[in-house]
Design a protein around this motif. Structure first.
Motif, PDB file in Angstrom:
ATOM      1  N   PHE A  48       0.852  -1.145   0.022  1.00 40.78           N
ATOM      2  CA  PHE A  48       0.004  -0.048   0.074  1.00 40.78           C
ATOM      3  C   PHE A  48       0.764   1.244   0.029  1.00 40.78           C
ATOM      4  O   PHE A  48       0.661   2.390  -0.847  1.00 40.78           O
ATOM      5  CB  PHE A  48      -0.807   0.105   1.349  1.00 40.78           C
ATOM      6  CG  PHE A  48      -2.038  -0.951   1.288  1.00 40.78           C
ATOM      7  CD1 PHE A  48      -2.834  -1.404   0.155  1.00 40.78           C
ATOM      8  CD2 PHE A  48      -2.374  -1.542   2.355  1.00 40.78           C
ATOM      9  CE1 PHE A  48      -3.703  -2.353   0.100  1.00 40.78           C
ATOM     10  CE2 PHE A  48      -3.252  -2.703   2.513  1.00 40.78           C
ATOM     11  CZ  PHE A  48      -3.976  -3.065   1.336  1.00 40.78           C
ATOM     12  N   GLU A  49       1.878   1.318   0.893  1.00 43.49           N
ATOM     13  CA  GLU A  49       2.880   2.343   0.989  1.00 43.49           C
ATOM     14  C   GLU A  49       3.466   2.775  -0.342  1.00 43.49           C
ATOM     15  O   GLU A  49       3.548   3.862  -0.874  1.00 43.49           O
ATOM     16  CB  GLU A  49       3.519   2.315   1.911  1.00 43.49           C
ATOM     17  CG  GLU A  49       3.112   2.275   3.654  1.00 43.49           C
ATOM     18  CD  GLU A  49       4.040   2.160   4.691  1.00 43.49           C
ATOM     19  OE1 GLU A  49       3.951   2.537   5.638  1.00 43.49           O
ATOM     20  OE2 GLU A  49       5.234   1.566   4.496  1.00 43.49           O
ATOM     21  N   GLU A  50       4.183   1.621  -0.906  1.00 39.04           N
ATOM     22  CA  GLU A  50       4.801   1.881  -2.094  1.00 39.04           C
ATOM     23  C   GLU A  50       4.009   2.226  -3.413  1.00 39.04           C
ATOM     24  O   GLU A  50       4.336   3.230  -4.070  1.00 39.04           O
ATOM     25  CB  GLU A  50       5.438   0.449  -2.604  1.00 39.04           C
ATOM     26  CG  GLU A  50       6.665   0.330  -1.639  1.00 39.04           C
ATOM     27  CD  GLU A  50       7.861   1.300  -1.884  1.00 39.04           C
ATOM     28  OE1 GLU A  50       8.350   1.520  -2.827  1.00 39.04           O
ATOM     29  OE2 GLU A  50       8.158   1.858  -0.644  1.00 39.04           O
ATOM     30  N   GLU A  55       1.389   6.717   4.134  1.00 38.93           N
ATOM     31  CA  GLU A  55       2.324   6.074   5.482  1.00 38.93           C
ATOM     32  C   GLU A  55       1.279   5.414   6.213  1.00 38.93           C
ATOM     33  O   GLU A  55       0.371   6.074   6.486  1.00 38.93           O
ATOM     34  CB  GLU A  55       3.197   7.307   5.851  1.00 38.93           C
ATOM     35  CG  GLU A  55       4.059   6.858   6.746  1.00 38.93           C
ATOM     36  CD  GLU A  55       5.101   7.904   7.124  1.00 38.93           C
ATOM     37  OE1 GLU A  55       5.370   7.985   8.576  1.00 38.93           O
ATOM     38  OE2 GLU A  55       5.229   8.873   6.383  1.00 38.93           O
ATOM     39  N   ILE A  56       1.771   4.121   6.607  1.00 40.13           N
ATOM     40  CA  ILE A  56       0.897   3.424   7.519  1.00 40.13           C
ATOM     41  C   ILE A  56       1.589   2.867   8.559  1.00 40.13           C
ATOM     42  O   ILE A  56       2.779   2.068   8.368  1.00 40.13           O
ATOM     43  CB  ILE A  56       0.137   2.308   6.539  1.00 40.13           C
ATOM     44  CG1 ILE A  56      -0.634   2.844   5.631  1.00 40.13           C
ATOM     45  CG2 ILE A  56      -0.614   1.584   7.710  1.00 40.13           C
ATOM     46  CD1 ILE A  56      -1.071   1.601   4.594  1.00 40.13           C
ATOM     47  N   GLU A  59       0.653  -0.100  13.901  1.00 40.55           N
ATOM     48  CA  GLU A  59      -0.254  -0.098  15.077  1.00 40.55           C
ATOM     49  C   GLU A  59      -1.306   0.460  14.851  1.00 40.55           C
ATOM     50  O   GLU A  59      -2.628   0.348  15.438  1.00 40.55           O
ATOM     51  CB  GLU A  59       0.522   0.447  16.251  1.00 40.55           C
ATOM     52  CG  GLU A  59       0.896   1.793  16.148  1.00 40.55           C
ATOM     53  CD  GLU A  59       2.492   1.808  15.804  1.00 40.55           C
ATOM     54  OE1 GLU A  59       3.136   2.928  15.769  1.00 40.55           O
ATOM     55  OE2 GLU A  59       3.060   0.832  15.297  1.00 40.55           O
ATOM     56  N   ASP A  60      -1.624   1.106  13.719  1.00 44.11           N
ATOM     57  CA  ASP A  60      -2.626   1.898  13.300  1.00 44.11           C
ATOM     58  C   ASP A  60      -3.774   0.994  12.134  1.00 44.11           C
ATOM     59  O   ASP A  60      -4.828   1.202  12.021  1.00 44.11           O
ATOM     60  CB  ASP A  60      -2.447   3.090  12.530  1.00 44.11           C
ATOM     61  CG  ASP A  60      -2.151   4.263  13.446  1.00 44.11           C
ATOM     62  OD1 ASP A  60      -2.388   4.013  14.730  1.00 44.11           O
ATOM     63  OD2 ASP A  60      -1.429   4.965  13.204  1.00 44.11           O
ATOM     64  N   PHE A  61      -2.924  -0.016  11.581  1.00 48.60           N
ATOM     65  CA  PHE A  61      -3.622  -1.081  10.603  1.00 48.60           C
ATOM     66  C   PHE A  61      -4.191  -2.034  11.573  1.00 48.60           C
ATOM     67  O   PHE A  61      -3.532  -3.062  11.955  1.00 48.60           O
ATOM     68  CB  PHE A  61      -2.756  -1.346   9.494  1.00 48.60           C
ATOM     69  CG  PHE A  61      -3.386  -2.092   8.448  1.00 48.60           C
ATOM     70  CD1 PHE A  61      -4.021  -1.416   7.472  1.00 48.60           C
ATOM     71  CD2 PHE A  61      -3.295  -3.771   8.513  1.00 48.60           C
ATOM     72  CE1 PHE A  61      -4.533  -2.300   6.603  1.00 48.60           C
ATOM     73  CE2 PHE A  61      -3.841  -4.296   7.584  1.00 48.60           C
ATOM     74  CZ  PHE A  61      -4.631  -3.456   6.484  1.00 48.60           C
ATOM     75  N   ALA A  74      -7.978   3.881   1.820  1.00 53.17           N
ATOM     76  CA  ALA A  74      -8.549   4.919   0.998  1.00 53.17           C
ATOM     77  C   ALA A  74      -8.525   6.255   1.455  1.00 53.17           C
ATOM     78  O   ALA A  74      -8.390   7.407   0.690  1.00 53.17           O
ATOM     79  CB  ALA A  74      -9.940   4.471   0.324  1.00 53.17           C
ATOM     80  N   GLN A  75      -8.846   6.479   2.938  1.00 55.41           N
ATOM     81  CA  GLN A  75      -8.998   7.834   3.588  1.00 55.41           C
ATOM     82  C   GLN A  75      -7.605   8.495   3.864  1.00 55.41           C
ATOM     83  O   GLN A  75      -7.623   9.449   4.046  1.00 55.41           O
ATOM     84  CB  GLN A  75      -9.805   7.717   4.711  1.00 55.41           C
ATOM     85  CG  GLN A  75      -9.281   6.725   5.914  1.00 55.41           C
ATOM     86  CD  GLN A  75      -8.264   7.119   6.868  1.00 55.41           C
ATOM     87  OE1 GLN A  75      -8.215   8.525   7.108  1.00 55.41           O
ATOM     88  NE2 GLN A  75      -7.444   6.554   7.118  1.00 55.41           N
ATOM     89  N   LEU A  76      -6.269   7.535   3.798  1.00 56.77           N
ATOM     90  CA  LEU A  76      -5.074   7.885   3.959  1.00 56.77           C
ATOM     91  C   LEU A  76      -4.736   9.143   3.099  1.00 56.77           C
ATOM     92  O   LEU A  76      -4.927   9.180   1.582  1.00 56.77           O
ATOM     93  CB  LEU A  76      -4.227   7.016   4.153  1.00 56.77           C
ATOM     94  CG  LEU A  76      -4.318   5.975   5.301  1.00 56.77           C
ATOM     95  CD1 LEU A  76      -3.250   4.880   5.085  1.00 56.77           C
ATOM     96  CD2 LEU A  76      -4.211   6.694   6.466  1.00 56.77           C
TER      97      LEU A  76
END
Length: 79
Positions: A48-50, A55-56, A59-61, A74-76
């Motif tokens: 996803f990041e690449e 940026e994820i 601990e938030d995922f 999608a909201q990042l």
């Protein structure tokens, strides 16, 4: 292609690379049912990041389903 469609496409490609069938990959499918364990989730987040330029923090995922993953990523904002 919408951001949601991009996220779904990344998940489907990831699952396919694990050698699993993507036909069962829909918004209510649990990530574990697709063969994605905690270590593979790290790899998926990296994808996803690449590919999306987000940026994820792991601990938030906390997504349990494909739909939750799509909604979260999608909201990042893009870096």
């Amino acid at each position: 292609m919408s951001r949601e469609d991009e996220v779904l496409s990344i998940i489907q490609e990831f699952v396919q690379n694990l050698g699993l069938d993507t036909a069962a990959c829909n918004s209510v499918t649990e990530l574990r049912a697709l063969g994605i364990d905690s270590l593979q989730a790290v790899d998926l987040v990296f994808q996803f990041e690449e590919r999306l330029g987000v940026e994820i923090r792991m601990e938030d995922f906390s997504a349990n389903t494909v739909g939750e993953a799509i909604a979260f990523v999608a909201q990042l904002p893009t870096r």
